[in-house]
Motif scaffolding. Structure first.
Motif, PDB file in Angstrom:
ATOM      1  N   HIS A  48      -9.281  -8.960   8.119  1.00 26.08           N
ATOM      2  CA  HIS A  48      -9.572  -7.566   7.771  1.00 26.08           C
ATOM      3  C   HIS A  48      -8.961  -7.174   6.444  1.00 26.08           C
ATOM      4  N   VAL A  49      -7.795  -7.755   6.148  1.00 24.00           N
ATOM      5  CA  VAL A  49      -7.140  -7.417   4.880  1.00 24.00           C
ATOM      6  C   VAL A  49      -8.005  -7.909   3.728  1.00 24.00           C
ATOM      7  N   GLU A  50      -8.590  -9.109   3.913  1.00 19.27           N
ATOM      8  CA  GLU A  50      -9.344  -9.700   2.816  1.00 19.27           C
ATOM      9  C   GLU A  50     -10.798  -9.230   2.744  1.00 19.27           C
ATOM     10  N   SER A 105       3.910 -17.971   3.362  1.00 14.13           N
ATOM     11  CA  SER A 105       2.979 -17.702   2.253  1.00 14.13           C
ATOM     12  C   SER A 105       1.655 -17.234   2.826  1.00 14.13           C
ATOM     13  N   TYR A 106       0.944 -16.384   2.080  1.00 16.22           N
ATOM     14  CA  TYR A 106      -0.405 -15.976   2.478  1.00 16.22           C
ATOM     15  C   TYR A 106      -1.347 -17.118   2.133  1.00 16.22           C
ATOM     16  N   ARG A 107      -2.667 -16.882   2.256  1.00 13.00           N
ATOM     17  CA  ARG A 107      -3.625 -17.988   2.072  1.00 13.00           C
ATOM     18  C   ARG A 107      -3.542 -18.651   0.701  1.00 13.00           C
ATOM     19  N   PRO A 111      12.689  -4.299  -4.505  1.00 12.31           N
ATOM     20  CA  PRO A 111      11.611  -3.829  -5.367  1.00 12.31           C
ATOM     21  C   PRO A 111      10.227  -4.001  -4.724  1.00 12.31           C
ATOM     22  N   THR A 112       9.241  -3.324  -5.267  1.00 10.38           N
ATOM     23  CA  THR A 112       7.868  -3.445  -4.742  1.00 10.38           C
ATOM     24  C   THR A 112       7.429  -4.903  -4.816  1.00 10.38           C
ATOM     25  N   GLY A 113       6.785  -5.329  -3.772  1.00 16.11           N
ATOM     26  CA  GLY A 113       6.263  -6.692  -3.743  1.00 16.11           C
ATOM     27  C   GLY A 113       7.310  -7.733  -3.397  1.00 16.11           C
ATOM     28  N   SER A 114       8.499  -7.288  -2.944  1.00 14.47           N
ATOM     29  CA  SER A 114       9.542  -8.281  -2.659  1.00 14.47           C
ATOM     30  C   SER A 114       9.375  -8.928  -1.279  1.00 14.47           C
ATOM     31  N   GLY A 115       8.471  -8.412  -0.473  1.00 18.67           N
ATOM     32  CA  GLY A 115       8.183  -9.056   0.816  1.00 18.67           C
ATOM     33  C   GLY A 115       8.647  -8.275   2.028  1.00 18.67           C
ATOM     34  N   LYS A 116       8.973  -7.000   1.842  1.00 21.25           N
ATOM     35  CA  LYS A 116       9.521  -6.203   2.957  1.00 21.25           C
ATOM     36  C   LYS A 116       8.483  -5.995   4.071  1.00 21.25           C
ATOM     37  N   SER A 117       7.284  -5.543   3.684  1.00 19.89           N
ATOM     38  CA  SER A 117       6.246  -5.303   4.712  1.00 19.89           C
ATOM     39  C   SER A 117       5.853  -6.617   5.377  1.00 19.89           C
ATOM     40  N   THR A 118       5.846  -7.687   4.577  1.00 23.10           N
ATOM     41  CA  THR A 118       5.474  -8.990   5.139  1.00 23.10           C
ATOM     42  C   THR A 118       6.407  -9.353   6.304  1.00 23.10           C
ATOM     43  N   LEU A 119       7.699  -9.055   6.138  1.00 27.62           N
ATOM     44  CA  LEU A 119       8.665  -9.327   7.221  1.00 27.62           C
ATOM     45  C   LEU A 119       8.256  -8.578   8.499  1.00 27.62           C
ATOM     46  N   SER A 129       3.521   2.265  10.111  1.00 27.57           N
ATOM     47  CA  SER A 129       3.246   1.629   8.821  1.00 27.57           C
ATOM     48  C   SER A 129       3.138   2.653   7.692  1.00 27.57           C
ATOM     49  N   GLN A 130       3.057   2.134   6.472  1.00 26.01           N
ATOM     50  CA  GLN A 130       2.944   3.011   5.291  1.00 26.01           C
ATOM     51  C   GLN A 130       1.683   3.849   5.371  1.00 26.01           C
ATOM     52  N   ASP A 131       0.643   3.206   5.903  1.00 22.87           N
ATOM     53  CA  ASP A 131      -0.648   3.865   5.957  1.00 22.87           C
ATOM     54  C   ASP A 131      -0.765   4.598   7.296  1.00 22.87           C
ATOM     55  N   THR A 158      12.779   0.865   3.312  1.00 21.73           N
ATOM     56  CA  THR A 158      12.823   2.108   2.533  1.00 21.73           C
ATOM     57  C   THR A 158      13.146   1.865   1.065  1.00 21.73           C
ATOM     58  N   HIS A 159      12.796   2.871   0.267  1.00 20.96           N
ATOM     59  CA  HIS A 159      13.196   2.836  -1.141  1.00 20.96           C
ATOM     60  C   HIS A 159      14.329   3.839  -1.370  1.00 20.96           C
ATOM     61  N   ARG A 160      14.654   4.602  -0.280  1.00 24.95           N
ATOM     62  CA  ARG A 160      15.643   5.673  -0.409  1.00 24.95           C
ATOM     63  C   ARG A 160      17.017   5.156   0.010  1.00 24.95           C
TER      64      ARG A 160
HETATM   65  N1  LIG Z   1      -2.830 -10.274   2.485  1.00 26.02           N
HETATM   66  C1  LIG Z   1      -2.201 -10.743   1.418  1.00 26.02           C
HETATM   67  N2  LIG Z   1      -2.667 -11.834   0.790  1.00 26.02           N
HETATM   68  C2  LIG Z   1      -2.024 -12.338  -0.282  1.00 26.02           C
HETATM   69  N3  LIG Z   1      -0.906 -11.805  -0.823  1.00 26.02           N
HETATM   70  C3  LIG Z   1      -0.392 -10.709  -0.241  1.00 26.02           C
HETATM   71  C4  LIG Z   1      -1.021 -10.111   0.897  1.00 26.02           C
HETATM   72  N4  LIG Z   1      -0.291  -9.032   1.242  1.00 26.02           N
HETATM   73  C5  LIG Z   1       0.743  -8.964   0.363  1.00 26.02           C
HETATM   74  N5  LIG Z   1       0.676  -9.952  -0.523  1.00 26.02           N
HETATM   75  C6  LIG Z   1       1.645 -10.249  -1.603  1.00 26.02           C
HETATM   76  O1  LIG Z   1       2.883 -10.551  -0.980  1.00 26.02           O
HETATM   77  C7  LIG Z   1       3.938 -10.001  -1.739  1.00 26.02           C
HETATM   78  C8  LIG Z   1       4.839  -9.156  -0.826  1.00 26.02           C
HETATM   79  O2  LIG Z   1       4.098  -8.037  -0.371  1.00 26.02           O
HETATM   80  P1  LIG Z   1       4.730  -6.927   0.577  1.00 26.02           P
HETATM   81  O3  LIG Z   1       3.678  -5.945   0.901  1.00 26.02           O
HETATM   82  O4  LIG Z   1       5.417  -7.604   1.712  1.00 26.02           O
HETATM   83  O5  LIG Z   1       5.810  -6.259  -0.392  1.00 26.02           O
HETATM   84  P2  LIG Z   1       6.714  -4.996  -0.151  1.00 26.02           P
HETATM   85  O6  LIG Z   1       8.073  -5.412  -0.518  1.00 26.02           O
HETATM   86  O7  LIG Z   1       6.518  -4.440   1.215  1.00 26.02           O
HETATM   87  O8  LIG Z   1       6.128  -4.003  -1.239  1.00 26.02           O
HETATM   88  P3  LIG Z   1       6.109  -2.383  -1.227  1.00 26.02           P
HETATM   89  O9  LIG Z   1       7.513  -1.916  -1.391  1.00 26.02           O
HETATM   90  O10 LIG Z   1       5.286  -2.038  -2.418  1.00 26.02           O
HETATM   91  O11 LIG Z   1       5.477  -1.966   0.049  1.00 26.02           O
HETATM   92  C9  LIG Z   1       3.333  -9.218  -2.883  1.00 26.02           C
HETATM   93  O12 LIG Z   1       3.403 -10.035  -4.040  1.00 26.02           O
HETATM   94  C10 LIG Z   1       1.897  -9.023  -2.471  1.00 26.02           C
HETATM   95  O13 LIG Z   1       1.072  -9.052  -3.603  1.00 26.02           O
END
Ligand SMILES: Nc1ncnc2c1ncn2[C@@H]1O[C@H](COP(=O)(O)OP(=O)(O)OP(=O)(O)O)[C@@H](O)[C@H]1O
Length: 587
Positions: free
Chosen positions: A121-123, A354-356, A380-388, A426-428, A538-540
Motif C-alpha cells: 500500500h505504501v508503494e 532495509s526497505y525493498r 533528525p527527519t529520516g533517521s528511522g524513528k517511524s520505521t522502528l 501515527s503521524q497521519d 518526538t521532535h520536542r
Molecule cells: N516504504 C519505504 N520504502 C523505502 N524507503 C522508505 C520507506 N519508508 C521510509 N523510507 C526511508 O527510510 C528512512 C527512515 O524513514 P522514517 O520514516 O523511519 O524516518 P523518521 O525518522 O520517522 O522521519 P520523520 O521524523 O520525518 O518522521 C528515510 O530515509 C525514508 O526515506
C-alpha cells in the motif's frame, strides 16, 4: 480466470451462450423458409435439401401448404417470437452472470487488499488501485456480458450463412462476400486506432476532474491566495480541451460510419445487381436472390461489430492482467503464530533493517525497554524513528538481528494478537467519515459510552466534543474537515487509548497540541495505566526530557542513549539540541 468468480452462475452463463447460438440459428433459417415457400410452394421448383424437404413434409407437404399458406406465415411469426425469447434469456442470464462475476471480483479484490502487506500500500498509487477495483472490473463485466457471447454469435452466423450461400451458388457467394474482408479490416483498424483518441479523451476528462477535485479540497488555499479567477481560467482551459477532443472523436466516428456504410451499401448493391442479372438469366431462382439479400443484411452489422470487439478485446485482457497482479500479491498471515502473555518488555538486539531498495535504514540497533517505562526517540527527519515503530507492529519483517517481546521473538508472534497488544498513534491522523463516537470506538466492539468518554478525557478532547451541537454524534467529513489539526490528533489519541494496550507508541502524534495539553495527556495516561510501556517519537525536547530514557537516532544508528541528565552531562548531540531549543524558547 473469471469462471472462478462466476460461482453460482456458471450454468446460467453456459445456457446464455447456448441461447445466443439457438437465436442465431432461428434468425438464419427464416430466409430459407421464405426461399422455399417462394420457389417451391408458390412456385413449381423442387424442394432442395433433404432436411428442408423432411421439414416441409412434416408441416403437411408441398400441396397441403400451397392451400394453407398462412401456416408458413405463422411459422415465421413463431420462429421470430422464439428468437426473441432466446435473445431475452441470453440477455438476462449473461448479464446476471457478468454482474455476479463483477461483484465477486470486487469483493475478492477488496478483501485481498485488506490483507496485503502494508509495504504494498505504501508503494502503490491509490488512484490506480481504485481504477483496478472499479473500471477494470467493469471492462471484464462488459466483456462477459456482451463481447464474449457476441463473438460466438458472429462466428456461428458467418459459418452458417457462408455454407448456405456456397451451397446455393458458389460464384454468387464469392461476389456477395467480396467486400466483407475489407469491411472487417477497416472496422478492426479503425477501432484500434480510435482507442488512442479515447485514451486522450479519458486523460483530458481525468485532468478536468483533478482540477475540480483539487480546487474543492484546497478551497481554503484558493480563497486565502485570491486564486479564484486563476482557478476559473484553469478549469475553463481543461474543459475546452476536453470538449475539443470529444468533438474530434465524434468527427472521426462520423467519417468511419459514413465510409463503412458506403462500403456496406456497395456490397448490398453488388448482391442485388449481380443477383438480378443471374435471376434474369435463370441461373438462380427468385428465392435464392431473396435469401442472398437477406443474408448479406444479416452479416454486415455483426462483421463491423466483430472488428470492434476484437480490437477492444486487448483492453479486457489488460484489465484481467491488472486485476491478477493484485490477486497474486502475497497476503499477510494474521492468524497463525504464538500468543504469549505480553507485559511490555521489549528488547532490540543488533537489529538491521532495509526497505525493498536494500539500503540499511536501521543499523545495529540494540536497546531494551522495561514494562511500564516511557522512552523517547528523537533524531533528525529520516533517521528511522517511524520505521522502528512499524517494525514493532510487525508491518515489516526485519532482515537481521532480533526484536523480543517479553522474551519471545516478535516475528513468531501472531500478528493479530500483536496488534491487539501494541497500539500506534501515527503521524497521519486519518479519521473515517463516521461520527466522532464511531471513530473513537473503531477498534473495540460493543464498548460502553463511559469508556469512550474516559478515553476522550485522557486525550483532552471530551469537553471540545461536548461543545459541538451533536456532541459525540457529530459526523465528520472524509478527512475530518470540521476538526482542527490538534483536535484530529486528540481524537486519534482517544481512539488508541480506549484500548488497554500493553505497549503504546506515539509517532510524532502530539505535535499539533500545545505543550501544556500534551503534558496533561501524558499525565492522565500514566495515571490510568502505570504498567503500559510508552514509546514517544518526538521532535520536542520538552517532551523527551521527562521520559525515563531518551534514544537519539541518526542515519539509522543509535548515537546516544540515557536519561535527560545523563545526556546533558555527556555534552553530545542531545546537549547541543537542548541548548538550541532552550535558547529559542527564551527568545
Ligand atoms: N516504504 C519505504 N520504502 C523505502 N524507503 C522508505 C520507506 N519508508 C521510509 N523510507 C526511508 O527510510 C528512512 C527512515 O524513514 P522514517 O520514516 O523511519 O524516518 P523518521 O525518522 O520517522 O522521519 P520523520 O521524523 O520525518 O518522521 C528515510 O530515509 C525514508 O526515506
Amino acid at each position: 480466470m473469471f469462471f472462478k468468480f462466476m460461482k453460482g452462475y456458471r450454468l446460467k452463463y453456459i445456457f446464455a451462450s447456448i441461447s445466443i447460438i439457438i437465436s442465431s440459428f432461428l434468425s438464419v433459417i427464416i430466409p430459407i423458409i421464405i426461399k422455399t415457400s417462394i420457389d417451391s410452394i408458390i412456385g413449381d421448383k423442387k424442394i432442395e435439401g433433404r432436411i428442408i424437404l423432411s421439414f416441409f413434409n412434416l408441416l403437411g407437404g408441398r400441396d397441403y401448404l400451397r392451400e394453407h399458406l398462412y401456416i408458413v406465415a405463422l411459422l415465421i411469426v413463431l420462429i421470430t417470437a422464439l428468437n426473441g425469447l432466446f435473445m431475452y434469456i441470453k440477455g438476462k442470464w449473461a448479464n446476471e452472470a457478468a454482474e455476479a462475476t463483477a461483484k465477486n471480483l470486487r469483493d475478492s479484490l477488496y478483501s485481498h487488499l485488506q490483507r496485503i502487506y502494508y509495504n504494498f500500500h505504501v508503494e502503490a498509487k491509490t488512484g490506480d488501485l481504485i481504477q483496478r477495483c472499479t473500471s477494470d472490473v467493469e471492462t471484464i463485466k462488459s466483456f462477459l456480458a456482451v463481447q464474449f457471447v457476441e463473438i460466438g454469435r458472429t462466428v456461428f452466423m458467418v459459418l452458417f450463412i457462408l455454407s448456405i450461400m456456397f451451397y446455393y451458388n458458389a460464384a454468387y457467394a464469392l461476389i456477395s462476400i467480396s467486400l466483407i474482408p475489407f469491411i472487417f479490416a477497416a472496422s478492426y483498424i479503425f477501432f484500434k486506432k480510435v482507442k488512442k483518441q479515447f485514451q486522450l479523451c479519458d486523460e483530458a476528462e481525468g485532468e478536468m476532474s483533478a482540477v475540480l477535485q483539487e480546487n474543492l479540497t484546497g478551497v481554503r488555499v484558493v480563497k486565502a491566495f485570491n486564486r479564484e479567477e486563476f482557478e476559473i481560467e484553469k478549469f475553463e482551459e481543461k474543459n475546452r480541451t476536453y470538449r475539443d477532443l470529444l468533438l474530434k472523436l465524434m468527427r472521426t466516428f462520423a467519417y468511419f460510419w459514413s465510409s463503412s456504410d458506403a462500403m456496406c451499401m456497395l456490397q448490398t448493391f453488388l448482391v442485388v445487381v449481380y443477383g438480378v442479372y443471374l435471376a434474369s438469366k435463370g441461373a438462380i431462382t427468385l428465392g435464392t436472390l431473396i435469401i442472398f439479400i437477406s443474408y448479406i443484411g444479416m452479416l454486415l452489422w455483426p462483421i463491423r461489430q466483430l472488428g470492434r470487439i476484437l480490437s477492444d478485446m486487448g483492453k479486457s485482457f489488460v484489465a484481467i492482467a491488472r486485476i491478477n497482479e493484485i490477486l497474486k500479491e502475497p497476503i499477510e498471515d494474521l492468524s497463525t503464530g504464538l500468543t504469549p502473555n505480553i507485559e511490555g518488555n521489549i528488547e532490540f538486539k543488533n537489529l538491521y533493517f532495509s526497505y525493498r531498495d536494500g539500503k540499511d535504514v536501521l543499523k545495529d540497533i540494540t536497546f531494551s525497554i522495561k514494562k511500564g517505562e516511557t522512552i523517547a526517540i528523537i533524531g533528525p527527519t529520516g533517521s528511522g524513528k517511524s520505521t522502528l515503530a512499524y517494525l514493532l507492529l510487525g508491518l515489516y519483517d526485519y532482515n537481521r538481528g532480533s526484536i523480543e517481546l517479553d522474551g519471545v521473538e516478535l516475528k513468531n508472534i501472531n500478528k493479530n494478537y500483536l496488534r491487539q497488544n501494541i497500539g500506534l498513534v501515527s503521524q497521519d491522523c486519518f479519521l473515517f467519515s463516521k461520527t466522532l463516537k464511531e471513530n473513537i470506538a473503531i477498534s473495540t466492539k460493543n464498548v460502553e459510552d463511559e469508556r469512550i468518554f474516559e478515553a476522550s478525557k485522557i486525550a483532552d478532547i471530551h469537553d471540545t466534543i461536548l461543545s459541538f451541537e451533536k456532541g459525540y454524534e457529530t459526523q465528520i467529513g472524509e478527512k475530518g474537515v470540521t476538526l482542527s489539526g490538534g483536535q484530529k490528533q486528540r481524537v486519534a489519541i482517544a481512539r488508541c487509548v480506549i484500548k488497554d494496550y500493553r505497549v503504546l507508541i506515539f509517532d510524532d502524534s502530539l505535535s499539533a497540541v500545545d505543550t501544556e495539553t500534551e503534558q496533561h495527556i501524558r499525565n492522565r495516561l500514566k495515571e490510568r495505566s502505570k504498567d503500559t510501556t510508552t514509546i514517544i517519537i518526538t521532535h520536542r525536547l520538552t517532551t523527551a526530557h521527562e521520559c525515563d530514557r531518551i534514544i537519539v537516532l541518526d542515519k539509522g544508528t543509535i548515537i546516544e542513549m540515557g536519561s535527560h541528565d545523563e545526556l546533558i552531562k555527556k555534552g553530545g548531540f542531545y546537549r547541543r539540541l537542548w541548548d538550541i531549543q532552550s535558547q529559542l524558547d527564551e527568545e
